[in-house]
Design a protein around this motif. Structure first.
Motif, PDB file in Angstrom:
ATOM      1  N   THR A  55      59.089  41.316  39.442  1.00 48.15           N
ATOM      2  CA  THR A  55      58.964  42.959  39.869  1.00 48.15           C
ATOM      3  C   THR A  55      59.955  43.325  40.941  1.00 48.15           C
ATOM      4  O   THR A  55      60.454  42.461  41.720  1.00 48.15           O
ATOM      5  CB  THR A  55      57.500  43.282  40.224  1.00 48.15           C
ATOM      6  OG1 THR A  55      57.190  42.636  41.250  1.00 48.15           O
ATOM      7  CG2 THR A  55      56.697  42.806  39.146  1.00 48.15           C
ATOM      8  N   ASN A  57      59.191  44.297  43.686  1.00 44.52           N
ATOM      9  CA  ASN A  57      58.828  44.050  44.944  1.00 44.52           C
ATOM     10  C   ASN A  57      59.060  42.215  45.231  1.00 44.52           C
ATOM     11  O   ASN A  57      58.420  41.794  46.062  1.00 44.52           O
ATOM     12  CB  ASN A  57      57.606  44.177  45.687  1.00 44.52           C
ATOM     13  CG  ASN A  57      56.400  44.189  44.553  1.00 44.52           C
ATOM     14  OD1 ASN A  57      56.501  43.459  43.550  1.00 44.52           O
ATOM     15  ND2 ASN A  57      55.211  44.758  44.542  1.00 44.52           N
ATOM     16  N   HIS A  59      57.598  39.783  43.116  1.00 42.01           N
ATOM     17  CA  HIS A  59      56.565  39.082  42.565  1.00 42.01           C
ATOM     18  C   HIS A  59      56.760  38.501  41.175  1.00 42.01           C
ATOM     19  O   HIS A  59      57.462  39.271  40.379  1.00 42.01           O
ATOM     20  CB  HIS A  59      55.232  39.843  42.440  1.00 42.01           C
ATOM     21  CG  HIS A  59      54.494  40.296  43.955  1.00 42.01           C
ATOM     22  ND1 HIS A  59      53.814  39.211  44.524  1.00 42.01           N
ATOM     23  CD2 HIS A  59      54.490  41.442  44.516  1.00 42.01           C
ATOM     24  CE1 HIS A  59      53.309  39.769  45.595  1.00 42.01           C
ATOM     25  NE2 HIS A  59      53.651  41.036  45.734  1.00 42.01           N
ATOM     26  N   LEU A  61      55.621  37.311  37.790  1.00 46.31           N
ATOM     27  CA  LEU A  61      54.491  37.169  36.869  1.00 46.31           C
ATOM     28  C   LEU A  61      54.535  36.358  35.648  1.00 46.31           C
ATOM     29  O   LEU A  61      55.436  36.599  34.938  1.00 46.31           O
ATOM     30  CB  LEU A  61      54.128  38.459  36.329  1.00 46.31           C
ATOM     31  CG  LEU A  61      53.967  39.725  37.453  1.00 46.31           C
ATOM     32  CD1 LEU A  61      54.055  41.267  36.801  1.00 46.31           C
ATOM     33  CD2 LEU A  61      52.405  39.694  37.898  1.00 46.31           C
ATOM     34  N   HIS A  65      50.048  36.279  29.040  1.00 48.08           N
ATOM     35  CA  HIS A  65      48.506  36.608  29.330  1.00 48.08           C
ATOM     36  C   HIS A  65      48.432  37.410  30.739  1.00 48.08           C
ATOM     37  O   HIS A  65      47.967  38.236  30.681  1.00 48.08           O
ATOM     38  CB  HIS A  65      47.546  35.665  29.511  1.00 48.08           C
ATOM     39  CG  HIS A  65      47.493  34.692  28.202  1.00 48.08           C
ATOM     40  ND1 HIS A  65      48.413  33.528  28.208  1.00 48.08           N
ATOM     41  CD2 HIS A  65      47.113  34.840  27.023  1.00 48.08           C
ATOM     42  CE1 HIS A  65      48.189  33.284  26.927  1.00 48.08           C
ATOM     43  NE2 HIS A  65      47.283  33.684  26.175  1.00 48.08           N
ATOM     44  N   ILE A  66      49.257  36.494  31.600  1.00 49.09           N
ATOM     45  CA  ILE A  66      49.245  37.376  32.954  1.00 49.09           C
ATOM     46  C   ILE A  66      50.014  38.710  32.886  1.00 49.09           C
ATOM     47  O   ILE A  66      49.658  39.791  33.787  1.00 49.09           O
ATOM     48  CB  ILE A  66      49.920  36.387  33.948  1.00 49.09           C
ATOM     49  CG1 ILE A  66      48.709  35.172  33.968  1.00 49.09           C
ATOM     50  CG2 ILE A  66      50.061  36.843  35.146  1.00 49.09           C
ATOM     51  CD1 ILE A  66      48.893  33.931  34.472  1.00 49.09           C
ATOM     52  N   GLU A  69      47.724  41.366  31.276  1.00 44.66           N
ATOM     53  CA  GLU A  69      46.789  41.847  31.914  1.00 44.66           C
ATOM     54  C   GLU A  69      47.247  42.656  33.146  1.00 44.66           C
ATOM     55  O   GLU A  69      46.679  43.751  33.607  1.00 44.66           O
ATOM     56  CB  GLU A  69      45.899  40.733  32.632  1.00 44.66           C
ATOM     57  CG  GLU A  69      45.125  39.839  31.763  1.00 44.66           C
ATOM     58  CD  GLU A  69      43.886  40.400  31.131  1.00 44.66           C
ATOM     59  OE1 GLU A  69      43.614  41.444  31.710  1.00 44.66           O
ATOM     60  OE2 GLU A  69      43.474  39.821  30.228  1.00 44.66           O
ATOM     61  N   TRP A  70      48.339  42.360  33.672  1.00 43.90           N
ATOM     62  CA  TRP A  70      49.105  43.236  34.697  1.00 43.90           C
ATOM     63  C   TRP A  70      49.477  44.542  34.314  1.00 43.90           C
ATOM     64  O   TRP A  70      49.235  45.473  34.781  1.00 43.90           O
ATOM     65  CB  TRP A  70      50.169  42.505  35.486  1.00 43.90           C
ATOM     66  CG  TRP A  70      51.120  43.095  36.286  1.00 43.90           C
ATOM     67  CD1 TRP A  70      50.580  43.365  37.863  1.00 43.90           C
ATOM     68  CD2 TRP A  70      52.338  43.869  36.144  1.00 43.90           C
ATOM     69  NE1 TRP A  70      51.713  44.113  38.372  1.00 43.90           N
ATOM     70  CE2 TRP A  70      52.642  44.518  37.336  1.00 43.90           C
ATOM     71  CE3 TRP A  70      52.899  43.847  35.003  1.00 43.90           C
ATOM     72  CZ2 TRP A  70      53.551  45.116  37.667  1.00 43.90           C
ATOM     73  CZ3 TRP A  70      54.248  44.701  35.467  1.00 43.90           C
ATOM     74  CH2 TRP A  70      54.481  45.380  36.376  1.00 43.90           C
ATOM     75  N   GLU A  73      46.348  46.764  33.810  1.00 42.92           N
ATOM     76  CA  GLU A  73      45.943  46.918  35.209  1.00 42.92           C
ATOM     77  C   GLU A  73      46.807  47.973  35.843  1.00 42.92           C
ATOM     78  O   GLU A  73      46.296  49.048  36.513  1.00 42.92           O
ATOM     79  CB  GLU A  73      45.586  45.957  36.242  1.00 42.92           C
ATOM     80  CG  GLU A  73      44.588  44.869  35.823  1.00 42.92           C
ATOM     81  CD  GLU A  73      44.783  43.506  36.383  1.00 42.92           C
ATOM     82  OE1 GLU A  73      45.754  43.377  37.234  1.00 42.92           O
ATOM     83  OE2 GLU A  73      43.951  42.648  35.923  1.00 42.92           O
ATOM     84  N   ARG A  92      37.173  43.586  24.663  1.00 46.04           N
ATOM     85  CA  ARG A  92      38.432  43.055  25.353  1.00 46.04           C
ATOM     86  C   ARG A  92      38.379  41.426  25.353  1.00 46.04           C
ATOM     87  O   ARG A  92      39.529  41.032  24.717  1.00 46.04           O
ATOM     88  CB  ARG A  92      38.129  43.213  27.035  1.00 46.04           C
ATOM     89  CG  ARG A  92      38.233  44.632  27.221  1.00 46.04           C
ATOM     90  CD  ARG A  92      37.506  44.867  28.717  1.00 46.04           C
ATOM     91  NE  ARG A  92      38.383  44.343  29.971  1.00 46.04           N
ATOM     92  CZ  ARG A  92      39.190  45.082  30.324  1.00 46.04           C
ATOM     93  NH1 ARG A  92      39.595  46.308  29.873  1.00 46.04           N
ATOM     94  NH2 ARG A  92      39.939  44.647  31.468  1.00 46.04           N
ATOM     95  N   ARG A  96      41.372  39.375  23.765  1.00 46.71           N
ATOM     96  CA  ARG A  96      42.128  38.210  24.478  1.00 46.71           C
ATOM     97  C   ARG A  96      41.927  37.103  23.777  1.00 46.71           C
ATOM     98  O   ARG A  96      42.948  36.156  23.749  1.00 46.71           O
ATOM     99  CB  ARG A  96      41.338  38.061  25.867  1.00 46.71           C
ATOM    100  CG  ARG A  96      41.492  39.077  26.760  1.00 46.71           C
ATOM    101  CD  ARG A  96      40.774  38.954  28.204  1.00 46.71           C
ATOM    102  NE  ARG A  96      41.203  39.923  29.165  1.00 46.71           N
ATOM    103  CZ  ARG A  96      40.165  40.442  29.754  1.00 46.71           C
ATOM    104  NH1 ARG A  96      38.954  40.282  29.560  1.00 46.71           N
ATOM    105  NH2 ARG A  96      40.595  41.245  30.688  1.00 46.71           N
TER     106      ARG A  96
END
Lengths: 230, 230
Positions: A55, A57, A59, A61, A65-66, A69-70, A73, A92, A96
């Motif tokens: 990203t 900033n 980070h 990911l 899956h991660i 989910e991000w 969110e 949900r 998943r």
């Protein structure tokens, strides 16, 4: 701009590209050959797998899956009836479960062996395991496809979309995985009309279009691959 | 009462048992031998894997990630500083990455081969692949442990808990996976003092106690297995 490390023929990478497109999130695509184990890439994701989204900033990911989910969110919760995860906790869980089914189980049973034998081995030197496909591995992968297609047909025949009444991550994960096998001409759509009808609907979405333009070096797709009326 | 289908020596099952205990959720434990592919169990989870939690209203939650997300959505959000997932989306991503690392990657690289060779093959008839352990598989699994222990030591040495400042799903997943290997005496704790200090803290939690009382038929654990001061 965020960067998505991906590979053209990786099903989890395709899934994330489609998800980004569905929620309108733009990222620069950088193709990574994960089997090369590039040290700078291992610093970003020690597991060495694609996709990875870095990203703005900084980070990282790691994994479908991660990232999914991000996305949910960060953007999904504002999408109401276009949200790709449900509001109900059990719904949900079902979404998943199917994402895992297609991106982990189908991947292990079908995509990984067939992609390795039919694509990656063509690009590797003999010293690193390159060469012609192993007929035993091809047979095992193809026999697994038949079982998975039965399950997919059952899901597609008994629900509007794979996880229920609405398009969800489950459809995007399954269609991304199927698209890799379809590129290689490994799916017999005539035997599975309900699965075909469902795939046609996902394949026709604008988010899916870039995948249909993807090409693997030295290996063109089967004739119907990009055809919406196959 | 909810039912948790699990297996004593399955790391993902152990993880879910510890999570349930941490949030105070009670379930009846039913041991399943997933390699038997029991038809009634396949109806609950077509993937045939443990753990599966069947809730009071009959929903089947399949797999450790899905159960952990469901626990967080149902109970975790009310736990404030005892929540096992974080509030920050990037922190959540890091916790999920490590849960996947220990329950998928460590599982594939280490737990599955060693448990298969050292435990499951003892319980299977020869016709189904039972017999004595394959030294090649044992060597491969053990060589992978060393790499994973280096990474775990780095995490344990550079953070208060594996994913950051607070106990999280990452610690419970890692400790559950490690506990299976520790049962078999496969971990050399003296070589990894930082990992040992971290494991001692997780192992001392009341939620971990039932795991330390687990026993596999015909195969007692190493002497220090249940010892909190090992």
């Amino acid at each position: 701009m965020p960067v998505l490390y991906h590979h053209t023929i990786s099903a989890p990478s395709r899934f994330v590209r489609v998800c980004f497109s569905e929620v309108g999130f733009a990222a620069e695509l950088v193709e990574e050959q994960p089997w090369e184990k590039r040290p700078d890439f291992l610093k970003i994701n020690p597991a060495g797998t694609v996709p990875v989204c870095v990203t703005d900033n900084g980070h990282a990911l790691c994994g479908p899956h991660i990232i999914a989910e991000w996305i949910d969110e960060s953007f999904g919760v504002f999408k109401r009836d276009r949200r790709l995860l449900a509001e109900d906790p059990f719904q949900r869980a079902e979404i998943r479960r199917l994402v895992e089914w297609f991106l982990i189980k189908f991947e292990q049973d079908v995509v990984r062996p067939l992609v390795r034998e039919r694509i990656i081995k063509l690009q590797l030197p003999t010293s690193q395991g390159g060469g012609s496909p192993d007929p035993k591995m091809l047979r095992a992968g193809r026999s697994n496809i038949r079982q998975h297609m039965k399950y997919l047909s059952w899901l597609a025949g008994s629900r509007a979309w794979l996880a229920g009444d609405r398009l969800s991550y489950a459809d995007l994960a399954a269609a991304s995985a199927l698209s890799v096998m379809d590129y290689l001409g490994e799916i017999d759509w005539n035997e599975h009309p309900q699965a075909k009808d469902w795939y046609q609907r996902v394949k026709s979405r604008p988010s899916f279009r870039p995948l249909l333009a993807d090409r693997v070096r030295n290996l063109p797709p089967v004739a119907h691959y990009a055809d919406l009326d196959f």
